[in-house]
Design a protein around this motif. Structure first.
Motif, PDB file in Angstrom:
ATOM      1  N   GLU A  45      11.652 -14.743  -1.437  1.00 46.23           N
ATOM      2  CA  GLU A  45      12.977 -15.164  -0.991  1.00 46.23           C
ATOM      3  C   GLU A  45      13.882 -13.976  -0.663  1.00 46.23           C
ATOM      4  O   GLU A  45      14.823 -14.105   0.127  1.00 46.23           O
ATOM      5  CB  GLU A  45      13.659 -16.003  -2.083  1.00 46.23           C
ATOM      6  N   ASN A  46      13.583 -12.808  -1.248  1.00 44.86           N
ATOM      7  CA  ASN A  46      14.422 -11.630  -0.993  1.00 44.86           C
ATOM      8  C   ASN A  46      14.006 -10.861   0.258  1.00 44.86           C
ATOM      9  O   ASN A  46      14.618  -9.848   0.599  1.00 44.86           O
ATOM     10  CB  ASN A  46      14.404 -10.691  -2.210  1.00 44.86           C
ATOM     11  N   GLY A  47      12.976 -11.337   0.972  1.00 42.16           N
ATOM     12  CA  GLY A  47      12.610 -10.740   2.252  1.00 42.16           C
ATOM     13  C   GLY A  47      12.033  -9.341   2.155  1.00 42.16           C
ATOM     14  O   GLY A  47      12.253  -8.497   3.036  1.00 42.16           O
ATOM     15  N   HIS A  48      11.258  -9.066   1.113  1.00 42.02           N
ATOM     16  CA  HIS A  48      10.599  -7.762   0.968  1.00 42.02           C
ATOM     17  C   HIS A  48       9.391  -7.719   1.910  1.00 42.02           C
ATOM     18  O   HIS A  48       8.361  -8.346   1.650  1.00 42.02           O
ATOM     19  CB  HIS A  48      10.172  -7.576  -0.490  1.00 42.02           C
ATOM     20  N   ARG A  49       9.528  -6.973   2.993  1.00 36.48           N
ATOM     21  CA  ARG A  49       8.469  -6.897   4.013  1.00 36.48           C
ATOM     22  C   ARG A  49       8.398  -5.487   4.580  1.00 36.48           C
ATOM     23  O   ARG A  49       9.404  -4.810   4.714  1.00 36.48           O
ATOM     24  CB  ARG A  49       8.725  -7.878   5.161  1.00 36.48           C
ATOM     25  N   ASN A  50       7.205  -5.065   4.951  1.00 35.20           N
ATOM     26  CA  ASN A  50       7.016  -3.847   5.740  1.00 35.20           C
ATOM     27  C   ASN A  50       5.614  -3.888   6.328  1.00 35.20           C
ATOM     28  O   ASN A  50       4.829  -4.805   6.047  1.00 35.20           O
ATOM     29  CB  ASN A  50       7.256  -2.580   4.894  1.00 35.20           C
ATOM     30  N   SER A  51       5.316  -2.924   7.169  1.00 31.71           N
ATOM     31  CA  SER A  51       3.992  -2.883   7.813  1.00 31.71           C
ATOM     32  C   SER A  51       3.131  -1.773   7.224  1.00 31.71           C
ATOM     33  O   SER A  51       2.343  -1.141   7.921  1.00 31.71           O
ATOM     34  CB  SER A  51       4.151  -2.695   9.322  1.00 31.71           C
TER      35      SER A  51
END
Length: 335
Positions: free
Chosen positions: A77-83
């Motif tokens: 829900e906190n949108g922790h994203r990376n590539s």
């Protein structure tokens, strides 16, 4: 052979349809500033989808014992994203070339170490600082449209449109992280900082030796497919990601990230020289656009093939919590 589609512009709707599932949408890989430019599609292809009702009941993945422990870590829900991928491409930014969703450890990125993860915060209960991550799923209807909650990436953003990963990122409706028992033996504790991967992000070009993609729908969990499932109205798409569970007893990682923990045999027994550890199953549930209008992020050459689905895990549980996991599993409890 995969049928490659040629579209007029990004986000265009194909004129054809699949029976009973509406009009599909696919994204192309062209310069959107050139109006009317013809572009070669980067996938997925129509043949990558299947009506779940046409998949025969059968295998339900890795066999497991009765006991289990579920680590509750939210659904990002906190949108922790990376590539990034600190396991496969450590010390590299955009090493994955596609975007990952993370739950658990709040600090996970390409530069994570055992020490940095041990010091990080977590979204999980009971101090489970483990890193759990997988490639995002995107809705590809009206590709190019952005929303404040989950915009399509810009062409220059890591893992973004310039690499064919376009569309609205779909937040999972639920994320279940279940550690399960072995059906023929007791399990031993995972060592802290054990790293594991499941599936093959390059399975479309590598062949299927390490592929572990398992897709299904709510209400049809007795049938798994390596294709994107088209679910009946109201059904959720499920990604079932089973991890290996037979540890060599010594190493927390290996050169291929696969030889230190392997999968059990068909009967659930671990190979000689290995011992059973709690088997991690991730189950991710999504509400997707109608029809074949969704895809998993991938490397560009993989064309969003569903067989490339994969996930990663590093165990950063406190030793006391891992002891609880082992006890629940071996006593046949559901914790």
């Amino acid at each position: 052979m995969r049928k490659r589609l040629v579209l007029a512009m990004a986000g265009v709707l194909l004129a054809g349809s699949l029976t009973g599932v509406g009009r599909p949408a696919f994204a192309d890989h062209c310069d959107p500033s050139v109006q009317g430019a013809e572009c070669e599609d980067v996938g997925p292809a129509l043949e990558d989808f299947v009506d779940i009702r046409q998949v025969p009941p059968g295998d339900t993945g890795v066999r497991a014992g009765r006991g289990s422990f579920t680590s509750r870590c939210g659904r990002n829900e906190n949108g922790h994203r990376n590539s990034d991928n600190h396991i496969v491409t450590p010390g590299v930014s955009n090493g994955a070339h596609h975007v990952h969703d993370y739950v658990g450890n709040l600090t996970t990125n390409g530069f994570s170490t055992d020490e940095s993860l041990a010091a990080g915060g977590t979204t999980c209960r009971f101090g489970d600082r483990s890193a759990y991550f997988w490639p995002v799923l995107r809705g590809r209807t009206g590709v190019g449209a952005q929303t404040a909650a989950s915009p399509s990436p810009s062409p220059d953003e890591p893992g973004g449109a310039s690499e064919g990963n376009v569309g609205r990122i779909l937040l999972a409706r639920s994320v279940t992280l279940q550690f399960r028992g072995n059906p023929v033996s007791r399990v031993v504790a995972m060592p802290r900082f054990l790293r594991m991967i499941t599936g093959d992000a390059k399975a479309a070009t590598n062949g299927g030796a390490n592929a572990r993609a398992q897709w299904t729908c709510t209400g049809f969990t007795n049938r798994l497919t390596s294709r994107y499932p088209l679910c009946p109205r109201g059904g959720l798409v499920l990604r079932v990601l089973d991890f290996p569970s037979c540890w060599d007893g010594q190493n927390t990682d290996s050169a291929t990230h696969r030889t230190h923990v392997v999968f059990p045999g068909a009967n659930g027994a671990c190979p000689a020289g290995t011992r059973a550890i709690p088997q991690l199953r991730m189950t991710l549930a999504y509400s997707v656009p109608s029809g074949p209008s969704f895809a998993v992020d991938s490397f560009p050459e993989q064309q969003h093939n569903p067989v490339t689905d994969h996930a990663d895990f590093e165990n950063v549980m406190p030793d006391r919590l891992m002891s609880t996991v082992v006890s629940c599993v071996n006593r046949g409890l559901r914790c």
